[in-house]
Design an enzyme around this catalytic site. Structure first.
Site, PDB file in Angstrom:
ATOM      1  N   GLY A   8       0.847  -1.208   0.000  1.00 29.20           N
ATOM      2  CA  GLY A   8       0.000   0.000   0.000  1.00 29.20           C
ATOM      3  C   GLY A   8       0.872   1.244   0.000  1.00 29.20           C
ATOM      4  N   GLY A  11      -0.334   4.858  -0.948  1.00 25.76           N
ATOM      5  CA  GLY A  11      -1.459   5.456  -0.226  1.00 25.76           C
ATOM      6  C   GLY A  11      -1.011   6.612   0.650  1.00 25.76           C
ATOM      7  N   TYR A 139     -15.646  -2.169   7.236  1.00 29.19           N
ATOM      8  CA  TYR A 139     -14.275  -1.768   7.573  1.00 29.19           C
ATOM      9  C   TYR A 139     -13.960  -2.163   9.020  1.00 29.19           C
ATOM     10  CZ  TYR A 139     -10.352   1.560   8.162  1.00 29.19           C
ATOM     11  OH  TYR A 139      -9.144   2.154   8.398  1.00 29.19           O
TER      12      TYR A 139
HETATM   13  C1  AKB Z   1     -11.268   6.253   7.635  1.00 29.59           C
HETATM   14  O1  AKB Z   1     -11.898   7.276   7.930  1.00 29.59           O
HETATM   15  O2  AKB Z   1     -11.754   5.289   7.046  1.00 29.59           O
HETATM   16  C2  AKB Z   1      -9.828   6.162   8.103  1.00 29.59           C
HETATM   17  C3  AKB Z   1      -9.729   5.584   9.476  1.00 29.59           C
HETATM   18  C4  AKB Z   1     -10.035   6.423  10.652  1.00 29.59           C
HETATM   19  O3  AKB Z   1      -9.422   4.452   9.632  1.00 29.59           O
HETATM   20  N1  AKB Z   1      -9.199   7.438   8.025  1.00 29.59           N
END
Ligand code: AKB
Length: 314
Positions: A8, A11, A139
């Site tokens: 990555g 990034g 996530y």
């Molecule tokens: C997001 O907002 O997805 C990232 C994080 C806080 O992991 N910046």
């Protein structure tokens, strides 16, 4: 010395981390890997690859005699909501590939978790290290699972894997990714290009944040700490400052008093509302001496100068 691999690498975090590692250990010892081509100004060793390809990844790691991996490749919160299947696959298959290779070849691993692990049932103020983790985003699901996978590989196979729950990280060496805290970077592009910004979070959305230089310094401190000092093998709480869009705007108006802000919260508001507002990272401070250097005014000036220069070179 054994070489260092950064996945990555193009990034937001990778772009800063590769430069820091190159200046610390020499350019020839750092292998930058990404799914995308590097920017034209990139200098150093680069490999284009998908971290989900186990055989290719393994042969590259053996070919370069890698001793440390900073495994940053992955989707962020908003990107993961757009494509949950892809987020599960990239964020977790990629991590498992790295851990499986690390276990057989004695490689130290860094992997970023995030404030995305927190959810509705987590205490929002000064969130403790050990708490409830019930995220409502894919996530967050991948980050909680990844933390447990890291801890499992450490206990079961002795893999020296270390991790930080990154707050919103604000830098300028690459364009921000598809995240939720990233409004705090986009706002500077709005400021410099048209002296206005349409914010996808409401004015009073408080989130834990950090300037990128602090994040890189903290990441390297963690990786340099002696193994016996590391008491957390899931992921350390890690923070510097907490602010709202309104507080950032007040700081920006010291640079540009007539800066215009329009608040138009979208689907990312729900993500932000499920996260913490501030974090207790005393374990990181105690175990390996973490301390931030950037507060909100200092971060604002650094981002403004950095992004202004970046835009002028476009
Ligand atoms: C997001 O907002 O997805 C990232 C994080 C806080 O992991 N910046």
């Amino acid at each position: 010395m054994k070489r260092i691999l950064v996945t990555g690498a193009c990034g937001l975090v990778g772009s800063d981390l590769v430069l820091a590692l190159q200046s610390k250990f020499g350019s020839e010892n750092i292998i930058a890997l990404d799914l995308h081509d590097p920017p034209k100004e990139f200098q150093g060793r680069f490999e284009k690859m998908d971290v989900r390809d186990f055989e290719k990844l393994k042969s590259l790691i053996l070919q370069y005699d890698i001793g440390q991996i900073f495994h940053l490749a992955g989707l962020l919160s908003a990107g993961s909501e757009k494509n949950p299947d892809m987020a599960w696959d990239v964020n977790l298959s990629g991590l498992k590939n790295v851990l499986d290779i690390a276990k057989d070849h004695n490689i130290r691993v860094f992997w970023p978790s995030s404030i995305g692990v927190y959810g509705e049932t987590t205490p929002k103020i000064l969130t403790p290290q050990h708490t409830s983790f019930e995220p409502n985003t894919m996530y967050g699901v991948t980050k909680v699972s990844g933390e447990l996978l890291c801890q499992y590989y450490h206990h079961r196979y002795g893999v020296d894997v270390r991790s930080l729950r990154y707050p919103g990280l604000n830098g300028y060496k690459a364009m921000p990714g598809d995240g939720t805290t990233e409004y705090a970077i986009h706002i500077f592009y709005g400021l410099i290009r048209e002296n206005r910004y349409e914010c996808f979070l409401s004015a009073d959305t408080r989130l834990p944040m950090m300037y990128m230089d602090d994040a890189i310094r903290g990441t390297l401190m963690l990786m340099d700490a002696p193994s016996e000092a590391i008491t957390i093998r899931t992921s350390y709480n890690f923070t510097a400052i907490s602010f709202t869009p309104a507080e950032l705007v007040a700081e920006i108006r010291k640079i540009s008093p007539d800066f215009k802000i329009i608040y138009k919260p979208d689907y990312r508001q729900k993500i932000a509302d499920s996260w913490s507002q501030s974090i207790d990272d005393s374990q990181a401070r105690k175990d390996w001496g973490w301390k931030e250097e950037y507060d909100l005014p200092k971060m604002t000036t650094a981002l403004y100068e950095g992004i202004k220069e970046r835009i002028s070179n476009e």
